[in-house]
Design a protein around this motif. Structure first.
Motif, PDB file in Angstrom:
ATOM      1  N   TRP A 190       0.837  -1.204   0.000  1.00 33.93           N
ATOM      2  CA  TRP A 190       0.000   0.000   0.000  1.00 33.93           C
ATOM      3  C   TRP A 190       0.871   1.252   0.000  1.00 33.93           C
ATOM      4  CZ3 TRP A 190      -2.572  -2.910   4.526  1.00 33.93           C
ATOM      5  CH2 TRP A 190      -3.422  -3.891   4.017  1.00 33.93           C
ATOM      6  N   ALA A 191       2.003   1.198   0.701  1.00 32.80           N
ATOM      7  CA  ALA A 191       2.930   2.332   0.700  1.00 32.80           C
ATOM      8  C   ALA A 191       3.481   2.574  -0.699  1.00 32.80           C
ATOM      9  CB  ALA A 191       4.074   2.074   1.681  1.00 32.80           C
ATOM     10  N   TYR A 192       3.809   1.506  -1.410  1.00 30.72           N
ATOM     11  CA  TYR A 192       4.302   1.628  -2.787  1.00 30.72           C
ATOM     12  C   TYR A 192       3.270   2.337  -3.665  1.00 30.72           C
ATOM     13  CZ  TYR A 192       5.855   0.162  -7.463  1.00 30.72           C
ATOM     14  OH  TYR A 192       6.246   0.147  -8.776  1.00 30.72           O
ATOM     15  N   ASP A 193       2.005   2.037  -3.448  1.00 27.57           N
ATOM     16  CA  ASP A 193       0.945   2.603  -4.282  1.00 27.57           C
ATOM     17  C   ASP A 193       0.557   4.027  -3.891  1.00 27.57           C
ATOM     18  OD1 ASP A 193       0.637   0.542  -6.057  1.00 27.57           O
ATOM     19  OD2 ASP A 193      -1.030  -0.402  -4.994  1.00 27.57           O
ATOM     20  N   ALA A 194       0.916   4.473  -2.673  1.00 26.55           N
ATOM     21  CA  ALA A 194       0.488   5.787  -2.194  1.00 26.55           C
ATOM     22  C   ALA A 194       0.884   6.929  -3.135  1.00 26.55           C
ATOM     23  CB  ALA A 194       1.017   6.029  -0.780  1.00 26.55           C
ATOM     24  N   PRO A 195       2.116   6.993  -3.659  1.00 25.99           N
ATOM     25  CA  PRO A 195       2.450   8.077  -4.590  1.00 25.99           C
ATOM     26  C   PRO A 195       1.582   8.082  -5.845  1.00 25.99           C
ATOM     27  CG  PRO A 195       4.452   7.098  -3.723  1.00 25.99           C
ATOM     28  CD  PRO A 195       3.319   6.209  -3.295  1.00 25.99           C
ATOM     29  N   TYR A 196       1.213   6.901  -6.349  1.00 27.57           N
ATOM     30  CA  TYR A 196       0.336   6.845  -7.524  1.00 27.57           C
ATOM     31  C   TYR A 196      -1.055   7.399  -7.198  1.00 27.57           C
ATOM     32  CZ  TYR A 196       3.786   3.915  -9.906  1.00 27.57           C
ATOM     33  OH  TYR A 196       4.932   3.437 -10.507  1.00 27.57           O
ATOM     34  N   VAL A 197      -1.539   7.124  -5.989  1.00 26.42           N
ATOM     35  CA  VAL A 197      -2.832   7.663  -5.567  1.00 26.42           C
ATOM     36  C   VAL A 197      -2.763   9.183  -5.490  1.00 26.42           C
ATOM     37  CG1 VAL A 197      -4.509   7.751  -3.677  1.00 26.42           C
ATOM     38  CG2 VAL A 197      -3.483   5.560  -4.328  1.00 26.42           C
ATOM     39  N   ILE A 198      -1.681   9.687  -4.919  1.00 29.47           N
ATOM     40  CA  ILE A 198      -1.519  11.139  -4.785  1.00 29.47           C
ATOM     41  C   ILE A 198      -1.447  11.805  -6.157  1.00 29.47           C
ATOM     42  CG2 ILE A 198       0.089  12.934  -4.018  1.00 29.47           C
ATOM     43  CD1 ILE A 198       0.753  11.027  -1.641  1.00 29.47           C
ATOM     44  N   ILE A 199      -0.681  11.231  -7.070  1.00 29.43           N
ATOM     45  CA  ILE A 199      -0.589  11.791  -8.423  1.00 29.43           C
ATOM     46  C   ILE A 199      -1.951  11.765  -9.107  1.00 29.43           C
ATOM     47  CG2 ILE A 199       0.327  11.345 -10.741  1.00 29.43           C
ATOM     48  CD1 ILE A 199       2.937  10.460  -9.365  1.00 29.43           C
ATOM     49  N   GLY A 200      -2.681  10.660  -8.963  1.00 28.41           N
ATOM     50  CA  GLY A 200      -4.017  10.572  -9.557  1.00 28.41           C
ATOM     51  C   GLY A 200      -4.943  11.657  -9.039  1.00 28.41           C
ATOM     52  N   ALA A 201      -4.873  11.948  -7.738  1.00 25.62           N
ATOM     53  CA  ALA A 201      -5.711  12.992  -7.151  1.00 25.62           C
ATOM     54  C   ALA A 201      -5.302  14.371  -7.659  1.00 25.62           C
ATOM     55  CB  ALA A 201      -5.628  12.934  -5.632  1.00 25.62           C
ATOM     56  N   MET A 202      -4.001  14.606  -7.769  1.00 24.33           N
ATOM     57  CA  MET A 202      -3.519  15.893  -8.277  1.00 24.33           C
ATOM     58  C   MET A 202      -3.941  16.107  -9.723  1.00 24.33           C
ATOM     59  SD  MET A 202       0.342  16.087  -6.699  1.00 24.33           S
ATOM     60  CE  MET A 202       0.642  16.480  -4.983  1.00 24.33           C
ATOM     61  N   GLN A 203      -3.858  15.060 -10.528  1.00 22.26           N
ATOM     62  CA  GLN A 203      -4.254  15.179 -11.936  1.00 22.26           C
ATOM     63  C   GLN A 203      -5.737  15.452 -12.067  1.00 22.26           C
ATOM     64  OE1 GLN A 203      -2.574  11.441 -13.283  1.00 22.26           O
ATOM     65  NE2 GLN A 203      -0.811  12.470 -14.209  1.00 22.26           N
ATOM     66  N   LYS A 204      -6.527  14.795 -11.233  1.00 18.66           N
ATOM     67  CA  LYS A 204      -7.972  15.035 -11.267  1.00 18.66           C
ATOM     68  C   LYS A 204      -8.302  16.445 -10.776  1.00 18.66           C
ATOM     69  CE  LYS A 204     -12.438  12.989  -9.958  1.00 18.66           C
ATOM     70  NZ  LYS A 204     -12.882  12.940 -11.368  1.00 18.66           N
ATOM     71  N   ALA A 205      -7.528  16.907  -9.790  1.00 16.60           N
ATOM     72  CA  ALA A 205      -7.754  18.242  -9.222  1.00 16.60           C
ATOM     73  C   ALA A 205      -7.240  19.347 -10.133  1.00 16.60           C
ATOM     74  CB  ALA A 205      -7.075  18.342  -7.863  1.00 16.60           C
ATOM     75  N   GLY A 206      -6.282  19.013 -11.006  1.00 13.23           N
ATOM     76  CA  GLY A 206      -5.661  20.037 -11.846  1.00 13.23           C
ATOM     77  C   GLY A 206      -4.738  20.933 -11.055  1.00 13.23           C
ATOM     78  N   SER A 207      -4.237  20.434  -9.941  1.00  9.84           N
ATOM     79  CA  SER A 207      -3.368  21.239  -9.076  1.00  9.84           C
ATOM     80  C   SER A 207      -2.443  20.331  -8.281  1.00  9.84           C
ATOM     81  CB  SER A 207      -4.211  22.082  -8.112  1.00  9.84           C
ATOM     82  OG  SER A 207      -3.398  22.736  -7.158  1.00  9.84           O
ATOM     83  N   VAL A 208      -1.212  20.823  -8.031  1.00  6.96           N
ATOM     84  CA  VAL A 208      -0.274  20.089  -7.181  1.00  6.96           C
ATOM     85  C   VAL A 208      -0.137  20.742  -5.811  1.00  6.96           C
ATOM     86  CG1 VAL A 208       1.060  19.221  -9.142  1.00  6.96           C
ATOM     87  CG2 VAL A 208       1.730  21.394  -8.051  1.00  6.96           C
ATOM     88  N   SER A 209      -0.895  21.817  -5.577  1.00  2.17           N
ATOM     89  CA  SER A 209      -0.721  22.561  -4.327  1.00  2.17           C
ATOM     90  C   SER A 209      -2.013  22.906  -3.601  1.00  2.17           C
ATOM     91  CB  SER A 209       0.065  23.857  -4.591  1.00  2.17           C
ATOM     92  OG  SER A 209      -0.632  24.658  -5.546  1.00  2.17           O
ATOM     93  N   ASN A 210      -3.137  22.934  -4.332  1.00  4.12           N
ATOM     94  CA  ASN A 210      -4.405  23.310  -3.706  1.00  4.12           C
ATOM     95  C   ASN A 210      -4.939  22.135  -2.887  1.00  4.12           C
ATOM     96  OD1 ASN A 210      -7.274  23.770  -3.236  1.00  4.12           O
ATOM     97  ND2 ASN A 210      -7.096  25.470  -4.688  1.00  4.12           N
TER      98      ASN A 210
END
Length: 420
Positions: free
Chosen positions: A323-343
């Motif tokens: 699950w730790a290995y997959d956590a960065p992919y989850v974060i990137i997926g959320a950022m891409q959906k949000a259209g932001s890396v900081s909001n």
């Protein structure tokens, strides 16, 4: 008839178009910026067998992501960086300080957490950030702490009852003696669900004892348990708690009863905690019920991760590591959906609605609408494993999925050790 002014206007428009394409290409090919995500992990102290593998697994996936060129959000390319701080297995003091550094000072857009989530309740209210938890499946659920908390694993009620069902229906045991850690919320949550499951499946809890924090001699609690004549022992707690009790059970001559727990212990951890000379004998009658393990997975991508992690770090990765290995992919997926890396708020909202990222290896079961999180809990099949003395490792014994106390999926594996 074409006028000079019309020709000139089209020439200007075409030139502007070319300039826009050049500018877009320059932007796409510009050196990517780096996005830093934070993690609070037990890299030392009581739970130190958990933190380093989780950190290493995250670094593995981040290295893979960055080596492939990073990721794109809103047309801009980024690299990912992990800043992992050690809570020294002391969330209430050191962990709170880590939270301030990462969230208030470094302003990380997402935080990865492990144990003792309740210790951060006031910080999450004061300075909220989407917090991905890869460990803390205590009961009552940590999802009640704050709406920004997400679980990358199934919660306690999703796997503990399956262990009791297995004892009753596969091993044909009906008298459980429970030994747990009074100071550990995870252990007390397991205790609660063992009792609930025993009632649901018609199994009797003949003894229920809990040792205080700091206990190293478990013999009084073992003796009290054995006086009730159980036909199975159920240990509550995390790996660092259950394996010393299992060792002492063996040393006291209790070697013919199944010893069941929900620790997700790996062969590496068993060897480290029990010791090289005894661990294979101690673990011989152990059954462990938790998340599915990369070692026993049939998914080629998960098997690739398992082999690479074992080769790089000389230890077996557990479910938390996956699950730790997959956590960065989850974060990137959320950022891409949000259209932001900081909001932070946009990333949090995107996380609630995101799909299962395509490059993950955890085998998450999506909702009917395809979302990763069921509310804020990512779900997988649960797995019971048994120990194989011939190979000094684990093998699958039971794959299952629970809805309440009803098994909606069950696969009893009778020859797991033969294949592992």
């Amino acid at each position: 008839m074409t006028t000079r002014s019309g020709t000139g206007r089209r020439f200007i428009e075409a030139a502007l178009g070319i300039l826009a394409m050049v500018a877009a290409g320059a932007t796409a090919n510009a050196s990517p910026k780096t996005v830093t995500i934070g993690a609070i992990l037990p890299l030392s102290g009581l739970f130190s067998t958990l933190g380093p593998p989780e950190r290493d697994a995250m670094q593995m996936s981040i290295h893979k992501i960055n080596k492939a060129g990073g990721f794109t959000v809103d047309g801009k390319r980024y690299l990912l960086k992990l800043k992992a701080l050690d809570d020294e297995s002391n969330a209430a003091t050191v962990g709170i300080s880590d939270y301030r550094k990462l969230v208030a000072v470094d302003r990380v857009p997402v935080l990865i957490m492990t144990d003792s989530t309740r210790a951060y309740a006031s910080m999450l209210r004061r300075d909220p950030v989407a917090a991905l938890n890869i460990l803390d499946s205590t009961y009552p659920s940590i999802l009640d702490v704050n709406k920004h908390v997400f679980l990358l694993r199934s919660d306690t009620p999703a796997y503990v009852p399956g262990a009791v069902w297995y004892l009753k229906n596969v091993l044909h045991k009906n008298r459980i003696g429970f030994i747990g850690s009074a100071a550990d919320p995870y252990s007390t949550g397991i205790e609660t669900w063992v009792k609930k499951a025993a009632h649901a499946y018609g199994v009797k809890i003949v003894s229920d004892v809990n040792y205080p924090a700091g206990t190293t001699d478990f013999s009084p609690f073992i003796q009290k348990t054995m006086a009730a004549k159980p036909d199975a022992i159920f240990l509550g707690g995390v790996t660092q708690e259950v394996l010393p009790v299992a060792k002492q059970l063996y040393q006291m001559g209790i070697r013919n009863l199944p010893v069941v727990h929900d620790s997700g212990a790996t062969p590496t951890q068993a060897k480290q905690i029990i010791g090289d000379t005894l661990y294979n004998k101690v673990m011989a009658n152990n059954y462990d019920f938790a998340g599915t393990l990369p070692q026993t997975s049939t998914d080629p991508r998960t098997q690739t991760f398992f082999k690479a992690f074992k080769a790089d770090y000389a230890e077996y990765p557990d479910d938390l590591t996956m699950w730790a290995y997959d956590a960065p992919y989850v974060i990137i997926g959320a950022m891409q959906k949000a259209g932001s890396v900081s909001n932070r708020n946009k990333i949090y909202e995107a996380m609630l609605a995101m799909k299962v990222p395509p490059k993950t290896i955890s085998g998450w079961i999506p909702t009917a609408s395809g979302r990763l999180f069921h509310g804020r809990d990512a779900k997988t099949l649960s797995e019971g494993t048994r120990w194989c003395t011939a190979t000094k490792t684990i093998a699958p014994a039971f794959l299952y999925f629970l809805k309440g106390f009803k098994l909606t999926h069950k696969d009893v594996v009778t020859n797991g050790c033969a294949a592992h």
